[in-house]
Design an enzyme around this catalytic site. Sequence first.
Site, mmCIF file in Angstrom:
data_model
loop_
_atom_site.group_PDB
_atom_site.id
_atom_site.type_symbol
_atom_site.label_atom_id
_atom_site.label_comp_id
_atom_site.label_asym_id
_atom_site.label_seq_id
_atom_site.Cartn_x
_atom_site.Cartn_y
_atom_site.Cartn_z
ATOM 1 N N SER A 94 8.514 -50.918 -52.873
ATOM 2 C CA SER A 94 9.051 -49.639 -53.024
ATOM 3 C C SER A 94 8.308 -49.069 -52.086
ATOM 4 C CB SER A 94 9.235 -49.021 -54.407
ATOM 5 O OG SER A 94 8.058 -48.724 -54.750
ATOM 6 N N LYS A 95 8.833 -47.540 -51.879
ATOM 7 C CA LYS A 95 7.897 -46.574 -51.167
ATOM 8 C C LYS A 95 6.430 -46.533 -51.525
ATOM 9 C CE LYS A 95 10.954 -43.126 -49.432
ATOM 10 N NZ LYS A 95 11.513 -41.654 -49.840
ATOM 11 N N ARG A 96 6.290 -46.605 -52.877
ATOM 12 C CA ARG A 96 4.820 -46.579 -53.408
ATOM 13 C C ARG A 96 3.918 -47.632 -52.842
ATOM 14 N NH1 ARG A 96 3.523 -49.098 -57.886
ATOM 15 N NH2 ARG A 96 5.697 -50.021 -58.222
ATOM 16 N N HIS A 97 4.617 -48.776 -52.430
ATOM 17 C CA HIS A 97 3.721 -49.725 -51.869
ATOM 18 C C HIS A 97 3.382 -49.593 -50.197
ATOM 19 C CE1 HIS A 97 5.340 -51.742 -55.387
ATOM 20 N NE2 HIS A 97 4.158 -52.159 -55.427
ATOM 21 N N GLY A 98 3.969 -48.450 -49.594
ATOM 22 C CA GLY A 98 4.017 -48.368 -48.211
ATOM 23 C C GLY A 98 5.392 -48.849 -47.591
#
Length: 469
Positions: A239-243
């Site tokens: 997800s966005k959280r992981h880049g």
Amino acid sequence: MTLRTRFAPSPTGFLHIGGARTALFCHLHARHNRGQWLLRVEDTDRERSSEEAVAVIIEGLRWLGLVADEGPYFQSRRTARHLEVAHQLLDAGKAYRCYCTKEELDGMREEQRARHEKPRYDGRCRRRQDPPPPGRPAVIRFITPQGGDLHFSDRIQGDIRYPNDELDDLILVRSDGSPTYNLAVVVDDHDMGINFVVRGEDHLSNTPRQIHLFQALGWEVPVYAHMPLLHGADGAKLSKRHGAVSVLHYRDAGFLPEAVNNYLVRLGWSHKDQEVFTMEEMIRLFEIGEVGRSAAIFDLAKLEWLNGQHLRAASPERLAPLLVEALQRQGIANPDPGLAKAVLPQFVERAKTLVEMAEKARFYFLEAHPEFDPAAAAKHLTPPMAPPLQELRALLADADPWDVTTVEAHFRTVLERHHLKTGQLAQPVRVALTGGTVSPGIFEVLHCLGRETSLARLDKAIAFLSRPG
Ligand code: GLU
């Protein structure tokens, strides 16, 4: 038969790293097999799709060099054709109108839950004899075969068997008259001559439904290859959280497209223990059947390492304009492209990204003298350094020719006359020229900065350390 595949993104957001990987695998599979791939924008969800997202997807693919043979086609422009096929199925008795209201459907699901059954549409309108309630909107449902299994052989996931009784009668056309995703995809894949589908594993559960539709229409079923999903290092879906941001973010962060492609191909595919691949090698070696089934883990450190490898392999001609762009993004108005090309070799070994390279090379391109790092200036630009710096300045003013050997010879003369060790003079000169204490070799820096700029910066430093108080 020519292999034809497609990349079919929904423009509900940017082209993220997972989508880019799907596009790359389509590209490699098509090119490896001397086939074709097309770009189909699946924009039927009008509320969530945007033109901006379409533009960003196209720009992302262009940046990665993943150029389709055809398209973009827009699914939303093919609605009439999707509806035509739905009516063809109705006429052939392979689909029916369903008039169930929301209340009726909710009640049905409630009863099924109470009986501990999986909630699903029970097909009651298949058998509806009475005339349709006047004015009530209908959906069109597909008559899904009952009993038995649907079997297909996925090129990545292997043999898949799906019990037909798990599938209820799929809605083909909603009550507002819009075709659903599964209908649109099947019609488009058929009409566009697609015989091979590469897509994410998240679509695996749609495939049995789509195959039933192909069969009901008497159309050739494509071969499927469902790619494993991407996960973050913590094991959760990317997800966005992981880049998992737009691929254009990686461009802006100073990555080369060839490094991103190389990185993406290794997420799920390998060739012996080779890590670094050119596009040409990927096309030659890539086999879709060799893609692994387990989720691939996204790892930024690995991407950075690969970027360093590709930066080192790239020619100065290719990198210079990219360094210029990165410098512009860092606020340098008109970086000299010739200077960029000349200084590149000094940084290419030391930087993981173009952004890092631009940060390190920035001092070369400043119009004014660099800001002195306060700690570096306090340590190295001290009053006793005035005489040797002045003498170096005078010698450099007449250096002939202005090259690394000559500036070094003058530097050594000053060292001897003032009984200084190399570092005692090199560091003040470095602070004067670059603002800090870390830079490429000082003679190279003098040479590349040129006489005029070097002298102006030395003057500035001499004025700084000679200032009163
Ligand atoms: N539009 C779908 C998506 O973006 C892909 C559909 C397909 O490849 O069949 O997830």
